[in-house]
Design an enzyme around this catalytic site. Structure first.
Site, PDB file in Angstrom:
ATOM      1  N   LYS A  94      27.623  45.380  25.861  1.00  0.00           N
ATOM      2  CA  LYS A  94      27.677  44.462  24.717  1.00  0.00           C
ATOM      3  C   LYS A  94      26.407  44.717  23.905  1.00  0.00           C
ATOM      4  CE  LYS A  94      29.726  40.962  22.674  1.00  0.00           C
ATOM      5  NZ  LYS A  94      30.957  41.157  21.891  1.00  0.00           N
ATOM      6  N   ASP A 118      34.327  43.489  25.071  1.00  0.00           N
ATOM      7  CA  ASP A 118      35.503  42.767  24.559  1.00  0.00           C
ATOM      8  C   ASP A 118      36.609  43.747  24.175  1.00  0.00           C
ATOM      9  OD1 ASP A 118      33.547  43.500  22.765  1.00  0.00           O
ATOM     10  OD2 ASP A 118      33.730  41.748  21.466  1.00  0.00           O
ATOM     11  N   ASP A 156      32.614  43.020  37.334  1.00  0.00           N
ATOM     12  CA  ASP A 156      33.316  42.028  38.148  1.00  0.00           C
ATOM     13  C   ASP A 156      34.589  41.594  37.428  1.00  0.00           C
ATOM     14  OD1 ASP A 156      33.902  40.160  40.041  1.00  0.00           O
ATOM     15  OD2 ASP A 156      32.262  38.797  39.561  1.00  0.00           O
ATOM     16  N   TYR A 180      23.663  38.234  38.111  1.00  0.00           N
ATOM     17  CA  TYR A 180      23.949  37.584  39.394  1.00  0.00           C
ATOM     18  C   TYR A 180      22.690  37.470  40.253  1.00  0.00           C
ATOM     19  CZ  TYR A 180      28.966  38.198  38.502  1.00  0.00           C
ATOM     20  OH  TYR A 180      30.214  38.150  37.970  1.00  0.00           O
ATOM     21  N   ASP A 235      38.758  43.022  38.103  1.00  0.00           N
ATOM     22  CA  ASP A 235      39.865  42.126  38.463  1.00  0.00           C
ATOM     23  C   ASP A 235      40.989  42.206  37.438  1.00  0.00           C
ATOM     24  OD1 ASP A 235      38.713  41.318  40.785  1.00  0.00           O
ATOM     25  OD2 ASP A 235      38.800  39.175  40.340  1.00  0.00           O
TER      26      ASP A 235
END
Ligand code: NAD
Length: 362
Positions: A189, A222, A246, A144, A250
């Protein structure tokens, strides 16, 4: 011994922000009576309200007041009135600026399910039993904030992390894990990303050298996203970078039943923190007196625990809230005949005064 005194800046913001903020003020006033807390609340402007009054979403007076404070309590910012504003005058810019100004690199999102709320979750009740996890998300680094560019044919967002950034968020997660079940799941990851491989190396070294009493396991993002839906109770402290945090936070928030139930904290290394509900300004229900104040009240509890060092008061407030849930004191986002913001606030205040909490831990 004199009672410690604290300074908190209150930023009601926009939409339902002022309504849930008023609920927080009422509860803090009762906690001052019942638990002898000494908190001075100073209200300041942020977001659309600040743009309207001063031409800036984060006026200098707000920043100065926050500098003198131990913590900041924010309602919510944003709304259709300001949607057409240029980027610098968008309400959300105030929120991004305050995070940057105070270096709030550590975002905490607790996800706790409660039997009285299981029916409101999209997951089956048996999967929700015993879910009590803390997502620790790195908030000021990663993709970001990396270099970005784009031309007509291609675009690039750079994801960069440094050793010190990984070390400090790992230490923050470790301190939290020490007060819980001493387990951290590092989500990354690392089979594909170089940044994830650096995270693994650095985070494991910090834990091995500085927190040998803790256990840290690895999980690919994942797999973690599936595990959150199939066996969410397996997690305790989930540590991850900005982008993955993020998305996963959620996803995890859906386990609880409503956005109106979820608090958050964003901290820096001095334990100064910004505490706010996860939800936005909910313009569709603003001004109607129906906003769910529990997310805001749980944010107050987080502030008491993490920045003001008042864990007993935090426990008391959380226990009262869980007791209210057990007794079906819910707002209209959860049931059509639900209570209004003021009624829930009054119930929490009354129970705090009477010392009534959940009858038994759930
Ligand atoms: P939202 O969270 O405001 O609302 C989503 C839905 O959830 C709405 O139907 C709303 O009524 C409901 N809801 C949210 N909080 C509730 C509560 N406490 N009680 C009952 N119902 C509740 O998200 P949105 O509609 O996407 O965004 C609205 C505005 O809020 C936008 O301007 C957005 O930029 C802003 N926003 C601000 C923050 C923040 O201040 N941290 C976070 C997210 C969105």
């Amino acid at each position: 011994m004199s009672t410690p005194s604290f300074k908190v800046v209150g930023l009601p913001g926009d939409g339902i922000g002022p309504e849930v903020y008023a609920s927080a003020c009422a509860v803090l006033a009762v906690l001052q009576e019942t638990h002898g807390l000494n908190i001075e609340l100073e209200e300041q402007l942020i977001g659309g309200a600040a743009v309207d009054a001063t031409g800036s979403p984060l006026p200098p007076a707000t920043i100065e007041a926050c500098r003198r404070a131990d913590a900041v309590l924010l309602g919510a910012v944003g709304g259709p009135k300001w949607d057409g504003n240029p980027a610098e005058l968008r309400p959300e810019k105030g929120l991004l600026q305050i995070r940057a100004e105070f270096n709030l690199f550590c975002n905490l999102r607790p996800i706790v399910t409660h039997p009285a709320l299981h029916a409101f979750s999209p997951l089956r009740p048996e999967r929700l039993q015993g879910v009590d996890l803390m997502i620790v998300r790195e908030l000021t680094g990663g993709i970001y904030f990396g270099k970005k560019w784009r031309d007509a044919e291609q675009a690039e967002d750079v994801c960069r992390y440094t050793r010190p950034e990984i070390e400090r968020i790992t230490r923050a997660a470790a301190r939290i894990a020490r007060q819980r079940s001493k387990r951290i799941t590092l989500v990354d990851k690392a089979n594909v990303l170089e940044t994830s491989r650096l995270w693994r190396e650095v985070a494991h070294r910090v834990i091995d050298e500085e927190f040998p009493d803790l256990r840290m396991e690895n999980m690919y993002v994942d797999a973690a996203s599936m595990r959150l839906l199939t066996r969410p109770a397996d997690f305790d402290v989930l540590l991850t970078e900005n982008l993955f945090g993020d998305i996963l936070s959620d996803e995890a928030s859906m386990l609880c039943g409503s956005m109106g139930l979820l608090p958050s904290a964003s901290l820096n290394e001095a334990r100064f923190g910004l505490y706010e509900p996860v939800h936005g300004s909910a313009p569709d229900i603003a001004g109607k007196g129906v906003a769910n104040p529990y997310a805001m009240l749980l944010s107050v509890a987080m502030m008491l625990r993490h920045s003001l060092d008042c864990p007993a008061e935090a426990d008391a407030l959380e226990n009262v809230i869980h007791g209210c849930w057990s007794d079906g004191l819910l707002t209209r986002d959860l049931r059509p005949d639900g209570l209004g913001t003021g009624q829930v606030t009054a119930a929490v205040c009354e129970r705090l005064r009477a010392g009534i909490a959940a009858l038994a831990p759930f």
